[in-house]
Motif scaffolding. Structure first.
Motif, PDB file in Angstrom:
ATOM      1  N   LYS A  68       0.805  -1.217   0.000  1.00  0.00           N
ATOM      2  CA  LYS A  68       0.000   0.000   0.000  1.00  0.00           C
ATOM      3  C   LYS A  68       0.840   1.269   0.000  1.00  0.00           C
ATOM      4  CE  LYS A  68      -4.275  -1.842   1.789  1.00  0.00           C
ATOM      5  NZ  LYS A  68      -5.519  -1.450   2.483  1.00  0.00           N
ATOM      6  N   GLY A  69       2.150   1.103   0.048  1.00  0.00           N
ATOM      7  CA  GLY A  69       3.022   2.271   0.017  1.00  0.00           C
ATOM      8  C   GLY A  69       2.957   3.126   1.259  1.00  0.00           C
ATOM      9  N   ILE A  70       2.568   2.554   2.377  1.00  0.00           N
ATOM     10  CA  ILE A  70       2.511   3.301   3.632  1.00  0.00           C
ATOM     11  C   ILE A  70       3.954   3.609   4.061  1.00  0.00           C
ATOM     12  CG2 ILE A  70       1.753   3.224   6.044  1.00  0.00           C
ATOM     13  CD1 ILE A  70      -0.423   1.249   5.159  1.00  0.00           C
ATOM     14  N   PRO A  71       4.261   4.832   4.373  1.00  0.00           N
ATOM     15  CA  PRO A  71       5.671   5.216   4.582  1.00  0.00           C
ATOM     16  C   PRO A  71       6.351   4.620   5.797  1.00  0.00           C
ATOM     17  CG  PRO A  71       4.207   7.063   5.041  1.00  0.00           C
ATOM     18  CD  PRO A  71       3.372   5.999   4.412  1.00  0.00           C
ATOM     19  N   THR A  72       5.596   4.341   6.869  1.00  0.00           N
ATOM     20  CA  THR A  72       6.246   3.822   8.081  1.00  0.00           C
ATOM     21  C   THR A  72       5.634   2.491   8.493  1.00  0.00           C
ATOM     22  OG1 THR A  72       4.735   4.875   9.662  1.00  0.00           O
ATOM     23  CG2 THR A  72       6.610   6.185   8.881  1.00  0.00           C
ATOM     24  N   ALA A  73       6.460   1.664   9.139  1.00  0.00           N
ATOM     25  CA  ALA A  73       5.976   0.378   9.645  1.00  0.00           C
ATOM     26  C   ALA A  73       4.985   0.597  10.782  1.00  0.00           C
ATOM     27  CB  ALA A  73       7.158  -0.469  10.119  1.00  0.00           C
ATOM     28  N   SER A  74       5.171   1.656  11.550  1.00  0.00           N
ATOM     29  CA  SER A  74       4.261   1.953  12.662  1.00  0.00           C
ATOM     30  C   SER A  74       2.852   2.236  12.151  1.00  0.00           C
ATOM     31  CB  SER A  74       4.785   3.151  13.457  1.00  0.00           C
ATOM     32  OG  SER A  74       3.944   3.418  14.560  1.00  0.00           O
ATOM     33  N   ALA A  75       2.746   3.042  11.093  1.00  0.00           N
ATOM     34  CA  ALA A  75       1.437   3.343  10.509  1.00  0.00           C
ATOM     35  C   ALA A  75       0.830   2.089   9.878  1.00  0.00           C
ATOM     36  CB  ALA A  75       1.576   4.456   9.472  1.00  0.00           C
ATOM     37  N   THR A  76       1.678   1.261   9.296  1.00  0.00           N
ATOM     38  CA  THR A  76       1.199   0.009   8.708  1.00  0.00           C
ATOM     39  C   THR A  76       0.615  -0.900   9.781  1.00  0.00           C
ATOM     40  OG1 THR A  76       2.953   0.175   7.032  1.00  0.00           O
ATOM     41  CG2 THR A  76       1.829  -1.953   7.252  1.00  0.00           C
ATOM     42  N   ALA A  77       1.336  -1.025  10.891  1.00  0.00           N
ATOM     43  CA  ALA A  77       0.855  -1.866  11.988  1.00  0.00           C
ATOM     44  C   ALA A  77      -0.459  -1.332  12.541  1.00  0.00           C
ATOM     45  CB  ALA A  77       1.904  -1.936  13.095  1.00  0.00           C
ATOM     46  N   MET A  78      -0.577  -0.018  12.659  1.00  0.00           N
ATOM     47  CA  MET A  78      -1.805   0.591  13.164  1.00  0.00           C
ATOM     48  C   MET A  78      -2.981   0.240  12.267  1.00  0.00           C
ATOM     49  SD  MET A  78      -2.712   2.707  15.712  1.00  0.00           S
ATOM     50  CE  MET A  78      -1.331   3.803  16.061  1.00  0.00           C
ATOM     51  N   GLU A  79      -2.771   0.325  10.970  1.00  0.00           N
ATOM     52  CA  GLU A  79      -3.848   0.019  10.027  1.00  0.00           C
ATOM     53  C   GLU A  79      -4.208  -1.465  10.058  1.00  0.00           C
ATOM     54  OE1 GLU A  79      -4.433   0.182   5.227  1.00  0.00           O
ATOM     55  OE2 GLU A  79      -3.743   2.036   6.204  1.00  0.00           O
ATOM     56  N   ILE A  80      -3.203  -2.330  10.128  1.00  0.00           N
ATOM     57  CA  ILE A  80      -3.461  -3.772  10.181  1.00  0.00           C
ATOM     58  C   ILE A  80      -4.269  -4.116  11.430  1.00  0.00           C
ATOM     59  CG2 ILE A  80      -2.355  -6.015  10.568  1.00  0.00           C
ATOM     60  CD1 ILE A  80      -0.102  -5.055   8.691  1.00  0.00           C
ATOM     61  N   ARG A  81      -3.914  -3.561  12.566  1.00  0.00           N
ATOM     62  CA  ARG A  81      -4.628  -3.849  13.806  1.00  0.00           C
ATOM     63  C   ARG A  81      -6.072  -3.355  13.743  1.00  0.00           C
ATOM     64  NH1 ARG A  81      -2.316  -0.580  17.396  1.00  0.00           N
ATOM     65  NH2 ARG A  81      -3.621  -1.479  19.052  1.00  0.00           N
ATOM     66  N   ALA A  82      -6.280  -2.206  13.118  1.00  0.00           N
ATOM     67  CA  ALA A  82      -7.637  -1.685  12.962  1.00  0.00           C
ATOM     68  C   ALA A  82      -8.469  -2.599  12.058  1.00  0.00           C
ATOM     69  CB  ALA A  82      -7.598  -0.270  12.395  1.00  0.00           C
ATOM     70  N   ARG A  83      -7.852  -3.106  11.015  1.00  0.00           N
ATOM     71  CA  ARG A  83      -8.573  -4.014  10.107  1.00  0.00           C
ATOM     72  C   ARG A  83      -8.906  -5.325  10.795  1.00  0.00           C
ATOM     73  NH1 ARG A  83      -6.776  -4.622   4.573  1.00  0.00           N
ATOM     74  NH2 ARG A  83      -8.464  -6.169   4.635  1.00  0.00           N
ATOM     75  N   ILE A  84      -7.981  -5.838  11.599  1.00  0.00           N
ATOM     76  CA  ILE A  84      -8.253  -7.083  12.335  1.00  0.00           C
ATOM     77  C   ILE A  84      -9.445  -6.890  13.259  1.00  0.00           C
ATOM     78  CG2 ILE A  84      -7.368  -8.622  14.130  1.00  0.00           C
ATOM     79  CD1 ILE A  84      -4.587  -8.287  12.870  1.00  0.00           C
ATOM     80  N   LEU A  85      -9.482  -5.762  13.957  1.00  0.00           N
ATOM     81  CA  LEU A  85     -10.600  -5.482  14.855  1.00  0.00           C
ATOM     82  C   LEU A  85     -11.907  -5.370  14.076  1.00  0.00           C
ATOM     83  CD1 LEU A  85     -11.637  -4.800  17.697  1.00  0.00           C
ATOM     84  CD2 LEU A  85     -11.059  -2.401  17.233  1.00  0.00           C
ATOM     85  N   GLU A  86     -11.864  -4.708  12.938  1.00  0.00           N
ATOM     86  CA  GLU A  86     -13.075  -4.520  12.129  1.00  0.00           C
ATOM     87  C   GLU A  86     -13.606  -5.846  11.592  1.00  0.00           C
ATOM     88  OE1 GLU A  86     -14.443  -2.234   8.000  1.00  0.00           O
ATOM     89  OE2 GLU A  86     -12.370  -2.139   8.689  1.00  0.00           O
ATOM     90  N   VAL A  87     -12.709  -6.711  11.126  1.00  0.00           N
ATOM     91  CA  VAL A  87     -13.115  -7.965  10.477  1.00  0.00           C
ATOM     92  C   VAL A  87     -13.459  -9.046  11.489  1.00  0.00           C
ATOM     93  CG1 VAL A  87     -12.311  -9.849   8.993  1.00  0.00           C
ATOM     94  CG2 VAL A  87     -11.843  -7.475   8.365  1.00  0.00           C
ATOM     95  N   THR A  88     -12.680  -9.154  12.557  1.00  0.00           N
ATOM     96  CA  THR A  88     -12.846 -10.278  13.490  1.00  0.00           C
ATOM     97  C   THR A  88     -13.463  -9.891  14.826  1.00  0.00           C
ATOM     98  OG1 THR A  88     -10.672 -10.081  14.586  1.00  0.00           O
ATOM     99  CG2 THR A  88     -10.756 -11.292  12.486  1.00  0.00           C
TER     100      THR A  88
END
Length: 359
Positions: A118-138
């Motif tokens: 997704k071209g997200i510039p930082t790993a921290s922002a990537t992790a934040m988005e992944i965790r939000a998606r996990i919460l939304e889906v599961t």
């Protein structure tokens, strides 16, 4: 170090995964101390909710001990098919960000997001988005550790549990390690930690002061690894789809087994569980190991390596029975039996018919 420091590694760890799934699916369990497992006399806790952990309940603890620590503890039988289904949902989310995914279990994985999709510039922002998606889906929360190598990322994921994340940048790696007790290091078990303590090594700072020769002299082949992590170094890449090296199953019985017939029946049940996985995965090994744990917790193992992979249920049963018979007649009751098939060879294609193994 330059190559390692340019990596962006995330360690994602679900929070009290099995117990959280049970609390999600049964509102009556929310806010209550929950243990996944069987509350019977010989049961063992497979996972504990955070409410149960407050009382000192943790995984692998005997059920009777857990109930003494927390009389209000609610035991829920495990539903591994559900856990596996949720794990697949999480893995699909990971795949939206990177191909470099290394699962460690159903509830945790390493991700290399140096070049995330997704071209997200930082790993921290990537992790934040992944965790939000996990919460939304599961409907479940996850914690994450972010750093420039796997060792530090895994340590970091424990720092803000539950439902948080923590970053260890290259500039802070050495200082972060120095402050931690060695018993918290991934890969340093209780026995090794105790040995380190006897040698005056209590923290990462103490470990860093030891020479490579000293560590090799006391810890053998593990010495170079301890020397490297003390400096914040871990050059292991994230390896996707790592080949599985073994398949095993074990169970603790409600009552100790003493009769040969019931012991053999128990071994057959474990062998059949192993075979079910092997058949589904089309993965076959050559080494059969039987694990025996007695009523006094003493343990014995018996192994046999065959010339060709085991590709029939009957052969796995036969070898397993032969191995357990080597402890007959049992001098004391048996509380646990396990069967493992290992020495998988990916280069070999399973033959259509099982070869005559002379057993």
């Amino acid at each position: 170090m330059a190559e390692v420091e340019t990596r962006k590694i995330i360690h994602v760890d679900m929070d009290a995964f099995y117990a959280s799934v049970e609390q999600r699916d049964d509102p009556a369990l929310r806010g209550r101390p929950v243990a996944v497992g069987y509350g019977a006399k010989r049961g063992v806790v497979a996972a504990a909710s955070y409410e149960a952990r407050v009382f000192g309940v943790h995984s692998a603890m005997p059920s009777t001990t857990a109930l003494r620590k927390c009389p209000e503890l609610v035991f829920v039988p495990p539903r591994f098919e559900v856990y596996r289904a949720v794990s697949r949902q999480i893995r699909e989310i990971f795949a939206d960000y990177t191909d470099l995914i290394e699962p460690l279990s159903l509830d945790e994985a390493y991700l290399d997001v140096t070049a995330n999709r997704k071209g997200i510039p930082t790993a921290s922002a990537t992790a934040m988005e992944i965790r939000a998606r996990i919460l939304e889906v599961t409907g479940l929360t996850a914690s994450a550790g972010i750093s420039y190598n796997k060792f530090l990322a895994k340590l970091a994921s424990d720092q803000r549990k539950p439902n948080g994340q923590f970053v260890v940048p290259p500039s802070a790696g050495a200082a972060f390690i120095e402050a931690l007790p060695v018993r918290k290091f991934h890969g340093v078990g209780p026995v090794t930690a105790e040995k380190m303590n006897r040698l005056g090594i209590f923290t990462g700072a103490d470990l860093r002061q030891q020479s490579l020769a000293f560590l090799q002299g006391h810890f053998g082949k593990s010495g170079p690894w301890y020397h490297a992590i003390a400096q914040g170094e871990d050059h292991r890449p994230v390896v996707s789809d790592r080949p599985r090296k073994s398949s095993g199953s074990e169970t603790t019985f409600r009552n100790d087994l003493t009769e040969p017939a019931e012991i053999e029946e128990g071994v057959i049940a474990m062998a059949d569980e192993v075979w079910a996985w092997c058949e589904k995965a089309q993965a076959f090994g050559r080494t059969v190991t039987v694990k025996i744990k007695y009523a006094d917790f003493q343990q014995a193992t018996r192994s046999r390596t065959l010339g060709t992979p085991v590709t029939s249920q009957e052969v796995l049963r036969s070898v397993s029975i032969d191995l357990v018979r080597t402890v007959f007649p049992p001098a004391k009751g048996i509380r646990l039996l396990g069967v493992t098939l290992s020495s998988f060879d990916a280069a070999e294609v399973a033959p259509v018919e099982q070869l005559d193994l002379g057993i």
